[in-house]
Design a protein around this motif. Structure first.
Motif, PDB file in Angstrom:
ATOM      1  N   GLU A  17       0.914  -1.293   0.081  1.00 16.52           N
ATOM      2  CA  GLU A  17      -0.141  -0.008  -0.170  1.00 16.52           C
ATOM      3  C   GLU A  17       0.738   1.507   0.348  1.00 16.52           C
ATOM      4  O   GLU A  17       0.649   2.066  -0.754  1.00 16.52           O
ATOM      5  CB  GLU A  17      -1.116  -0.057   1.198  1.00 16.52           C
ATOM      6  CG  GLU A  17      -1.703   1.245   1.433  1.00 16.52           C
ATOM      7  CD  GLU A  17      -2.528   1.233   2.612  1.00 16.52           C
ATOM      8  OE1 GLU A  17      -3.141   2.215   2.820  1.00 16.52           O
ATOM      9  OE2 GLU A  17      -2.731   0.215   3.596  1.00 16.52           O
ATOM     10  N   SER A  56       2.628   1.591  -3.518  1.00 22.46           N
ATOM     11  CA  SER A  56       1.538   2.016  -4.553  1.00 22.46           C
ATOM     12  C   SER A  56       1.159   3.753  -4.079  1.00 22.46           C
ATOM     13  O   SER A  56       1.145   4.359  -5.289  1.00 22.46           O
ATOM     14  CB  SER A  56       0.301   1.053  -4.375  1.00 22.46           C
ATOM     15  OG  SER A  56      -0.618   1.721  -5.302  1.00 22.46           O
ATOM     16  N   LYS A 112       4.301   5.741  -5.444  1.00 22.07           N
ATOM     17  CA  LYS A 112       4.549   5.585  -6.809  1.00 22.07           C
ATOM     18  C   LYS A 112       3.543   6.605  -7.547  1.00 22.07           C
ATOM     19  O   LYS A 112       4.008   7.094  -8.491  1.00 22.07           O
ATOM     20  CB  LYS A 112       4.523   4.392  -7.424  1.00 22.07           C
ATOM     21  CG  LYS A 112       5.618   3.415  -7.104  1.00 22.07           C
ATOM     22  CD  LYS A 112       5.379   1.963  -7.885  1.00 22.07           C
ATOM     23  CE  LYS A 112       6.768   1.289  -7.882  1.00 22.07           C
ATOM     24  NZ  LYS A 112       6.584   0.028  -8.368  1.00 22.07           N
ATOM     25  N   LYS A 113       2.547   7.023  -6.909  1.00 20.91           N
ATOM     26  CA  LYS A 113       1.792   8.007  -7.626  1.00 20.91           C
ATOM     27  C   LYS A 113       1.762   9.213  -7.427  1.00 20.91           C
ATOM     28  O   LYS A 113       0.902  10.264  -7.840  1.00 20.91           O
ATOM     29  CB  LYS A 113       0.175   7.365  -7.343  1.00 20.91           C
ATOM     30  CG  LYS A 113      -0.126   6.081  -7.970  1.00 20.91           C
ATOM     31  CD  LYS A 113      -1.473   5.539  -7.296  1.00 20.91           C
ATOM     32  CE  LYS A 113      -1.882   4.139  -7.744  1.00 20.91           C
ATOM     33  NZ  LYS A 113      -3.073   3.889  -7.320  1.00 20.91           N
TER      34      LYS A 113
END
Length: 345
Positions: A75, A78, A81-82
């Motif tokens: 989590e 993720s 990375k955004k």
């Protein structure tokens, strides 16, 4: 982080206050709040003398973020990375030693029938992997590394420094002490001061990346590996080292203990990328690494960047560029096992 974001986050570690970690970069602060971040710090500690050199490889832009255990690693990755300003994100998975072996104190050792040993180390004749004449039971003549022939060319050189990136070396071992590298700036400097400006205080013999201190804790495997590399040759003690010299004082390679495994912790949770960079900046041009990740195809870019840095930036009086030597594993499996299969290794 992207270059401009790394400049804003800065060199100094930051920890959360009142449950919030503030980096000064709004998009990053939103994400660190979402993953309940506890701290952020540079992976490679700030050292002014190496900043420009590290920047060429992006090492000044790697940061480690710790976060609350209620958030999964997947989590957190993720989310980061955004996040605007984050170029790459990955978890940190402990390494494992690539050696299925147990160690015990040896009171006696079988010896081959070979005579005319090149050195007087009493257990050299049992080191069949150096020179195998087939006289040991179930051994095959010539199944060895042909070291006796290599010794006719060189037995080592004190102009070469090898980093033992492993468990800690037993620095007082009677067959190793003569080939341990000393950081003269720290040895002759002021205790508690980073005399050589490399970001590590009092690192006379090396650095323990498990405890983040200069105290090297002896480790069976690290000591064993150091003996293979450079146990002192022709001293009538123990075994011989591949590059342990010819018996003349200072004729063998010198070793730095870069500790990434500590039997007191039981895991390979040290900062392996930082350890490789440290070794290069301490003057090592060869890195001995008997470890890797437990799963095929798994890789962390920060470690590969550190290997690139060592390979291209390591320097000594006689060597331009460095060589990282990694184990591939002893399980008889086929696959891409990193860092062993990384091209520069």
């Amino acid at each position: 982080l992207q270059p401009e974001v790394a400049l804003q986050v800065g060199k100094t570690p930051k920890v959360h206050t009142s449950g919030v970690l503030k980096t000064g970069v709004k998009p990053l602060d939103v994400s660190t709040k979402a993953i309940k971040a506890l701290s952020i710090r540079r992976v490679f500690p700030y050292a002014p003398k190496y900043e420009a050199q590290r920047a060429k490889y992006g090492l000044d832009r790697w940061y480690e973020i710790t976060f609350d255990e209620s958030v999964s690693t997947a989590e957190a990755i993720s989310r980061l990375k955004k996040t605007a300003g984050v170029q790459n994100a990955h978890g940190i998975v402990p390494m494992e030693l690539k050696e299925n072996a147990t160690f015990r104190k040896v009171t006696s050792m079988p010896k081959a029938a070979t005579t005319n040993m090149p050195f007087n180390d009493p257990r050299l004749s049992a080191q069949w992997h150096y020179h195998n004449d087939g006289s040991l039971a179930q051994s095959k003549a010539g199944a060895d590394i042909n070291l006796f022939e290599a010794w006719k060319t060189t037995t080592g050189s004190d102009k070469v420094t090898v980093a033992i990136i492993d468990g800690g070396i037993d620095l007082k071992h009677e067959d190793l002490a003569g080939n341990i590298a000393l950081n003269e700036a720290e040895l002759n400097g002021t205790e508690g001061v980073d005399d050589d400006g490399n970001g590590y205080i009092d690192d006379i013999y090396g650095w323990n990346f498990c405890t983040n201190s200069a105290t090297i804790y002896p480790h069976d495997h690290g000591t064993h590996v150091a003996g293979t590399v450079a146990a002192v040759n022709n001293n009538s003690i123990g075994v011989a080292g591949v590059a342990g010299g010819n018996g003349t004082t200072g004729s063998g390679v010198k070793m730095i203990s870069v500790q990434v495994f500590d039997s007191r912790s039981g895991t390979g949770a040290a900062d392996f990328a930082a350890a490789i960079v440290y070794a290069a900046e301490r003057g090592a041009t060869i890195a001995q690494c008997s470890w890797g990740w437990a799963s095929a195809d798994y890789v962390e870019q920060s470690v590969l960047d550190a290997i690139d840095y060592f390979t291209e930036s390591a320097r000594s009086e006689n060597m331009t560029g460095g060589l990282c030597i990694f184990a591939t594993g002893n399980n008889g499996e086929t696959g891409n096992w990193y860092p062993g299969c990384y091209e520069p290794v």
